[in-house]
Design an enzyme around this catalytic site. Structure first.
Site, PDB file in Angstrom:
ATOM      1  N   VAL A  35      -5.584  -1.288   0.941  1.00  0.00           N
ATOM      2  CA  VAL A  35      -5.037  -0.668   1.953  1.00  0.00           C
ATOM      3  C   VAL A  35      -4.610  -1.285   3.036  1.00  0.00           C
ATOM      4  O   VAL A  35      -5.337  -1.678   3.631  1.00  0.00           O
ATOM      5  CB  VAL A  35      -5.485   0.845   2.241  1.00  0.00           C
ATOM      6  CG1 VAL A  35      -4.397   1.752   2.944  1.00  0.00           C
ATOM      7  CG2 VAL A  35      -6.151   1.258   1.270  1.00  0.00           C
ATOM      8  N   HIS A  36      -3.398  -1.741   3.273  1.00  0.00           N
ATOM      9  CA  HIS A  36      -3.054  -2.488   4.466  1.00  0.00           C
ATOM     10  C   HIS A  36      -1.596  -2.345   5.113  1.00  0.00           C
ATOM     11  O   HIS A  36      -1.528  -2.765   6.276  1.00  0.00           O
ATOM     12  CB  HIS A  36      -3.038  -4.018   4.094  1.00  0.00           C
ATOM     13  CG  HIS A  36      -1.839  -4.487   3.066  1.00  0.00           C
ATOM     14  ND1 HIS A  36      -1.621  -4.469   1.778  1.00  0.00           N
ATOM     15  CD2 HIS A  36      -0.817  -5.167   3.796  1.00  0.00           C
ATOM     16  CE1 HIS A  36      -0.660  -4.907   1.523  1.00  0.00           C
ATOM     17  NE2 HIS A  36       0.033  -5.319   2.481  1.00  0.00           N
ATOM     18  N   ARG A  37      -0.805  -1.720   4.544  1.00  0.00           N
ATOM     19  CA  ARG A  37       0.585  -1.500   4.755  1.00  0.00           C
ATOM     20  C   ARG A  37       0.723  -0.639   6.150  1.00  0.00           C
ATOM     21  O   ARG A  37       0.030   0.466   6.017  1.00  0.00           O
ATOM     22  CB  ARG A  37       1.489  -0.796   3.817  1.00  0.00           C
ATOM     23  CG  ARG A  37       1.925  -1.934   2.850  1.00  0.00           C
ATOM     24  CD  ARG A  37       3.250  -1.691   1.878  1.00  0.00           C
ATOM     25  NE  ARG A  37       3.694  -2.500   1.149  1.00  0.00           N
ATOM     26  CZ  ARG A  37       4.343  -3.616   1.173  1.00  0.00           C
ATOM     27  NH1 ARG A  37       4.661  -3.681   2.325  1.00  0.00           N
ATOM     28  NH2 ARG A  37       4.397  -4.424   0.276  1.00  0.00           N
ATOM     29  N   ARG A  45      -6.736  -4.818   9.745  1.00  0.00           N
ATOM     30  CA  ARG A  45      -6.000  -4.118  10.265  1.00  0.00           C
ATOM     31  C   ARG A  45      -6.339  -2.484  10.033  1.00  0.00           C
ATOM     32  O   ARG A  45      -6.553  -1.738  10.871  1.00  0.00           O
ATOM     33  CB  ARG A  45      -4.439  -3.971   9.905  1.00  0.00           C
ATOM     34  CG  ARG A  45      -3.527  -2.748  10.394  1.00  0.00           C
ATOM     35  CD  ARG A  45      -2.501  -2.949   9.950  1.00  0.00           C
ATOM     36  NE  ARG A  45      -1.500  -4.122  10.004  1.00  0.00           N
ATOM     37  CZ  ARG A  45      -0.253  -4.150   9.126  1.00  0.00           C
ATOM     38  NH1 ARG A  45      -0.044  -3.473   8.502  1.00  0.00           N
ATOM     39  NH2 ARG A  45       0.253  -5.282   9.344  1.00  0.00           N
TER      40      ARG A  45
END
Length: 358
Positions: free
Chosen positions: A203-205, A240
């Site tokens: 999960v990064h967007r 992030r």
């Protein structure tokens, strides 16, 4: 012919590695230039080492910052290198700020630009990557489309056939080269899992991490999917995402094991032997499709519709119930779909097109 091969992030390093090797095999002079958009050892340096790539000729060390800062810093940093070295072609890959900035610098200096992985569209202009893709495609002289569908997208936007080359995606080149090596490292034993009895996730967007309801839905959905399927979810967590979770006081639920960013071979070894992929990454949708691992995409759209078309992928968004339903549905699919992303020689097809152009 002299090439400037520009990378800036982890996916670009992986996908440009076959182009670097093909240049070495065919004695094509090249410069490997790194913008430093990804700059930690875990997100950057380890990939050069694992993939056997040479140290970049230059690292701009741009680091993090706003999009405007990154693009401006890369243009101003790379333009003097282009002027001094005078490459015949500037090659960029993908959809990051590094791609747009390096392509723009090359175009403004009168150099020919080639865009690897051209023609991808999510049709969601709230995504910074979508704007980068569109602009880079339309300023480039050569567009290396991974599929016939991406070629048709470019044609529909008025790009002439003489600029488009269907080459396949270089990710297939790299997977074919590295898969057996990755699986032979004993990575499943090191992580205490049994092949085909666990799932991998990323999960990064920004569309997911920066919107609290979506991030909460995904965190809950991954835990619920683990409970519903009996699969432990190994989630490689982007910095992030970790920062956002901490700011919101959120933690991963039962059945989800958070991992730091992993070296390429470790993640590939885990991915190749997983029962399921849950991700918001575009590149991992392709990778899962090529590896025969069913994929659940935690987004409302995708620039890799070919993976959906062949039955390898499903879009579920960020609502927990939809994530569980998607996981259950995809686990019923046992692979066997056709790989739509090329024959594993994309890098050589790209060099063939460059050689023909002179």
């Amino acid at each position: 012919m002299k090439l400037a091969i520009v990378v800036g992030t982890r996916p670009e390093i992986i996908k440009m590695a076959p182009v670097v090797r093909a240049c070495a095999e065919r004695s094509v002079p090249y410069l490997l230039l790194h913008t430093g958009q990804h700059y930690s050892y875990e997100m950057d340096g380890v990939f050069f080492e694992e993939l056997g790539l040479p140290v970049p000729h230059t690292n701009l060390s741009v680091g993090s910052g706003t999009q405007a800062y990154q693009i401006g810093a890369i243009v101003s940093g790379i333009a003097p290198i282009f002027e001094r070295e005078r490459p015949d072609w500037v090659l960029v890959e993908g959809d990051t700020n590094s791609v747009l900035a390096a392509g723009l610098a090359g175009q403004k200096l009168g150099m020919r630009v080639g865009h690897v992985e051209a023609g991808l569209r999510s049709y969601d202009r709230s995504m910074p990557e979508e704007i980068n893709r569109i602009l880079t495609d339309h300023l480039s002289d050569h567009l290396y489309a991974p599929t016939a569908r991406s070629r048709e997208t470019l044609r529909g936007e008025g790009v002439g056939d003489e600029r488009i080359f269907v080459t396949g995606n270089t990710v297939v080149d790299e997977l074919n080269l590295q898969r057996s090596r990755a699986e032979a490292t004993g990575v499943t034993a090191r992580f205490g899992v049994t092949p085909k009895r666990y799932a991998v996730a990323t999960v990064h967007r920004a569309e997911n991490t920066d919107r609290e309801p979506r991030l909460r839905g995904i965190v809950q959905g991954l835990s619920d999917a683990a409970a519903a399927t009996g699969l432990e979810v190994l989630c490689a967590v982007h910095p992030r995402t970790t920062q956002r979770l901490q700011a919101l006081g959120l933690g991963w639920g039962r059945g989800v094991r958070a991992l730091p960013p992993l070296p390429y071979l470790d993640f590939l070894g885990l991915h190749a032997q997983a029962a399921l992929t849950l991700t918001d990454s575009g590149g991992l949708q392709e990778e899962a499709c090529c590896l025969g691992v069913p994929c659940v995409t935690l987004r409302d759209n995708t620039e890799r519709p070919e993976s959906v078309d062949v039955g390898a992928n499903v879009l579920v968004g960020a609502e927990a119930g939809a994530i569980v339903a998607g996981a259950r549905s995809m686990l019923e699919r046992k692979g066997g779909w056709a790989n739509p992303f090329g024959d594993g020689r994309a890098a050589h097809h790209i060099l063939d097109a460059l050689k023909a152009a002179g």
